[in-house]
Design an enzyme around this catalytic site. Structure first.
Site, mmCIF file in Angstrom:
data_model
loop_
_atom_site.group_PDB
_atom_site.id
_atom_site.type_symbol
_atom_site.label_atom_id
_atom_site.label_comp_id
_atom_site.label_asym_id
_atom_site.label_seq_id
_atom_site.Cartn_x
_atom_site.Cartn_y
_atom_site.Cartn_z
ATOM 1 C CG HIS A 269 -2.026 1.330 2.005
ATOM 2 N ND1 HIS A 269 -3.334 1.349 0.957
ATOM 3 C CD2 HIS A 269 -1.724 2.663 1.612
ATOM 4 C CE1 HIS A 269 -3.658 2.062 1.365
ATOM 5 N NE2 HIS A 269 -2.783 3.411 1.946
ATOM 6 C CD GLU A 270 1.163 3.870 3.830
ATOM 7 O OE1 GLU A 270 1.194 4.630 3.096
ATOM 8 O OE2 GLU A 270 0.772 3.225 4.532
ATOM 9 C CG HIS A 273 0.018 6.454 -0.354
ATOM 10 N ND1 HIS A 273 -1.059 6.996 -1.328
ATOM 11 C CD2 HIS A 273 -0.402 5.576 0.846
ATOM 12 C CE1 HIS A 273 -2.090 6.789 0.012
ATOM 13 N NE2 HIS A 273 -1.723 5.502 0.310
ATOM 14 C CD GLU A 299 -6.109 4.706 0.381
ATOM 15 O OE1 GLU A 299 -4.891 6.021 0.349
ATOM 16 O OE2 GLU A 299 -5.775 4.364 1.353
#
Lengths: 511, 511
Positions: A269-270, A273, A299
């Site tokens: 997830h990160e 980003h 997101e």
């Protein structure tokens, strides 16, 4: 002054000032990163002063009339500017307008309420006592309403707050996609519940060595395209990603040695980003265009890598041999299919941050409805716990046992973050819209994913999303990249196909 | 305005502005720490912009005439101020005066020369080619002379540069202590050379596990009084200490798995700096008084813990059992006495940062003489390598084999740091003066050290040095704490006693 000279002079002033602001944002981001990763707790008071000093300087430089005059002149002469300069002036004007509108007294009150609200929320949550938080929520709401009135809006006061995170988006637009999304999701959950499949992800709750979790996470993040020469992965209690410019991007995670998903999907997830931040145009690093365009678009990138790629069967064809090799004890007797099912278990729960792809958006929609009602005053803060619990019963079939795991679970409202939650769900919707658009250009995507080749996907995202920074509005970006406006359809199709298959659902809910 | 009101208003403006400056220094220090510890190398260009933005803001806020007017008013009304406010105004006036005197053009030229000088020095050093650095040294000297003229001085132009690091000190004052120190040291070295003792510290050059080196270093730093709840130890290629306020102090070290001294004495040293920073008065954290008073006083603290305590026989009575327990392979057959001798080996070498307590100051005196001559123009940059080598031959009996290990070994001159080197040796002298003063109050010191009890020493240093911050000048601080002015005598006595015993020197050089 000759008109061409004046234009040159104003552009110069505009660029110098907006570069200074970008540098100061970067410096503030370094302070924030350190605060959440390495700073000893005792350093908090010094750090608060240092951060406040930077905020104060940013505000001063932002509202400076000379900067405003340059922006106004350049707006009046927009037809003489390059497309980039025009867009930079648009973004800067928007940022400055918000700063100028908010009187210093209100900014101080908001900052004060934020610090007090956070402390009260922490106490209320740890003691499971909503009454401790209630007066601070009342005060915050009052200030947020005042902020909305000061900033101005045409539809709902919520729009003024939401616009800070998602430029151009409104409550009405959000409702347009949330309504079909909510109806579909509740129906899908019902069908899953009736499918007779037992959710079993206990294999994820075994001892997993933390160092090896990190190693696997780093390998995958690299493979996705996160460049560790231009970034870092560290630990943080509340994981986040931040960029000080495209060549210095920091992502963080936390580890649970008895639950594999926290760290590995957290890192995916990160990394998503982080890949976005690293993909911003380096030539615009010190321009208003050099920042990510919105929270929802951000997101969309994290969710794309975490869920659409990271929880796909094709991805695990590639990654399973490595993972099972790293954890022979925990995974030796597990098949790839069992693992893939486990990481896609659908199970309604009380906690947003632990929710699966299907139920996650329901958590968001509940918060969206509640914050609209709180801002309107149709829901009094005192009534929040009951309203919260009622919605969890109705949408997720669950009864929060206490407020700590109910309306006190998230930090956002204590910090005055209203209009923020929906960006998480909008990001989910955009992620599928973007991936589908990419698949039209690259029909071989899933064959590539099966071999761990993410290069064409990465390149497409960079070309269509990352490198544009704030050149376009989020809506323009999405339309340019996908040919469509924001739409829940692709996401519900995605859920239908994926979970219909995983849960052997016979009746198609795909309408 | 009534006079009392005016005083109140000016004090308020003064305090607010100096607090803002302190916060900005703290923020800049965070950026600097990150740059040297965790920042990916690719982030350097963003970081340079961010740091320059902060410097620019600091300069702007510093030279602001409103701040100057407040300072001038408060100076004119000094008799109506508390002693603390008077001192704060004195320090702020001094800092502001330097900032105001330097024209923006010169500051830019200096910054530019620093960046170019550093790059040229790195290239010259790695290629062992002084000619690459020479033109940059010429340019730097020209700018440093201009800086000295701009700042003003009464004695030597060097004084104007040195004063930035050591307020109130001058070349004449430095020479007054360096002359006897140099003569004594050269004689002591000669006696050690003739003592027939063979230097043998090979036991330090064995494999030492890095994790255990760190563990030992942390334990000792804690025992000395470095508070890890208000600070951190991290790794850096070029170790340093920095504080963002007394509650957030960062020290760094590097590890050599085949040489024990680098990390452990490095940690003792940086812990000494860190203990000073942690001991600054928290109530003055955002005042001009809340900063360490000078580089020499800072160095007196690092050297006191590293050398006077950390290389003493009494300390190793306490620490040896733990060290030998941690490294049974390397130290199993070594006695405490052998170890103590090894860490106090005197051996003239070419490299300053590797020098022992006896020879270290000679390295400094050579640099002091050379930088005076360079500034005066009596030595041309082209002649530096020959002059350097000549002095090393004369004072240390050594012939530098190349310039990389000769006049190119230190970064300082490339960064325009003239007047800086002597503070290292002044710190050595002060460390012994302070410790002797403490022993007068606490005759049981060495018994306490033998049991690992440093509490009375720490308390004395805090009361007499740390907590005063910049309340007094370095000379006042030293006089208040020790009853004496700067003096080489205690240091030469210390060397005579310690090394006379270690090397069995019969003839006393103590005069």
């Amino acid at each position: 002054m000759a008109s061409a000279d004046r234009l040159k002079k104003e552009l110069e002033l505009f660029r110098t000032r907006s570069a200074l602001l970008a540098d100061l944002y970067g410096a503030a981001a370094v302070l924030g990163w350190d605060q959440q990763t390495y700073m000893p707790a005792a350093g908090n008071s010094h750090r608060a002063s240092q951060a406040a000093a930077l905020s104060g300087i940013v505000h001063e430089k932002m509202v400076d009339p000379a900067y405003g005059d340059s922006i106004a002149f350049l707006q009046d002469n927009a037809d003489r500017l390059s497309a980039e300069d025009r867009a930079a002036v648009r973004v800067a004007a928007r940022d400055r307008d918000r700063a100028v509108r908010l009187p210093a007294r209100l900014v101080e009150d908001l900052t004060h309420a934020e610090a007090e609200g956070l402390a009260a929320w922490q106490e209320a949550r740890s003691g499971d006592d909503f009454s401790v938080f209630q007066p601070f929520l009342e005060r915050t709401l009052q200030l947020q309403r005042e902020k909305a009135e000061t900033l101005g809006y045409t539809g709902h006061p919520w729009d003024a707050l939401h616009d800070e995170f998602e430029p151009g988006s409104t409550a009405a637009a959000v409702r347009d996609v949330f309504t079909p999304l909510g109806e579909f999701t509740v129906r899908l959950l019902e069908r899953i519940r009736n499918s007779g499949h037992e959710a079993d992800d206990s294999l994820l709750e075994r001892p997993y060595d933390e160092e090896l979790q990190e190693q696997f996470g780093r390998e995958v993040a690299s493979q996705f395209g996160f460049d560790f020469l231009r970034g870092r992965l560290d630990r943080a209690a509340h994981p986040f990603a931040t960029g000080f410019g495209p060549d210095d991007v920091r992502i963080t995670t936390r580890y649970d040695r008895n639950f594999l998903s926290t760290a590995i999907f957290g890192i995916f997830h990160e990394a998503g980003h982080g890949i976005y931040e690293q993909g911003l145009d380096p030539d615009q690093a010190r321009s208003p265009l050099g920042q990510a365009v919105s929270l929802a678009v951000h997101e969309s990138q994290s969710r794309l890598w975490e869920n659409l790629i990271g929880r796909s069967a094709s991805f695990w064809e590639f990654a399973w041999p490595r993972l099972s090799e790293l954890f022979p004890d925990a995974l030796g007797s597990v098949s790839r299919t069992e693992f893939h099912r486990a990481v896609n278990t659908v199970r309604p729960g009380l906690i947003r941050v632990e929710a699966d792809e299907v139920t996650y958006n329901l958590h968001i929609m509940i918060r969206f409805e509640l914050e609209l009602a709180l801002l309107e005053g149709t829901l009094e803060p005192a009534g929040l716990p009951a309203a919260w619990n009622e919605l969890y019963r109705e949408r997720l079939g669950l009864d929060p046992s206490d407020d700590a795991d109910g309306c006190l679970q998230d930090v956002h409202w204590s910090l005055g973050l209203f209009g923020y939650f929906p960006t998480y769900a909008l990001g989910n919707l955009m992620s599928v819209q973007l991936l589908h658009a990419h698949e039209r250009d690259n029909p071989g995507l899933w064959d590539q994913v099966r071999t761990g080749d993410f290069s064409r996907l990465l390149d497409w995202l960079n070309t269509n999303v990352h490198r544009h920074g704030s050149m376009f509005t989020p809506a323009e970006l999405l339309r340019n990249a996908t040919g469509s406006d924001l739409d829940a359809g692709p996401y519900t199709d995605y859920l239908e196909n994926k979970y219909g298959r995983l849960y052997g659902l016979t009746e198609s809910g795909n309408d």
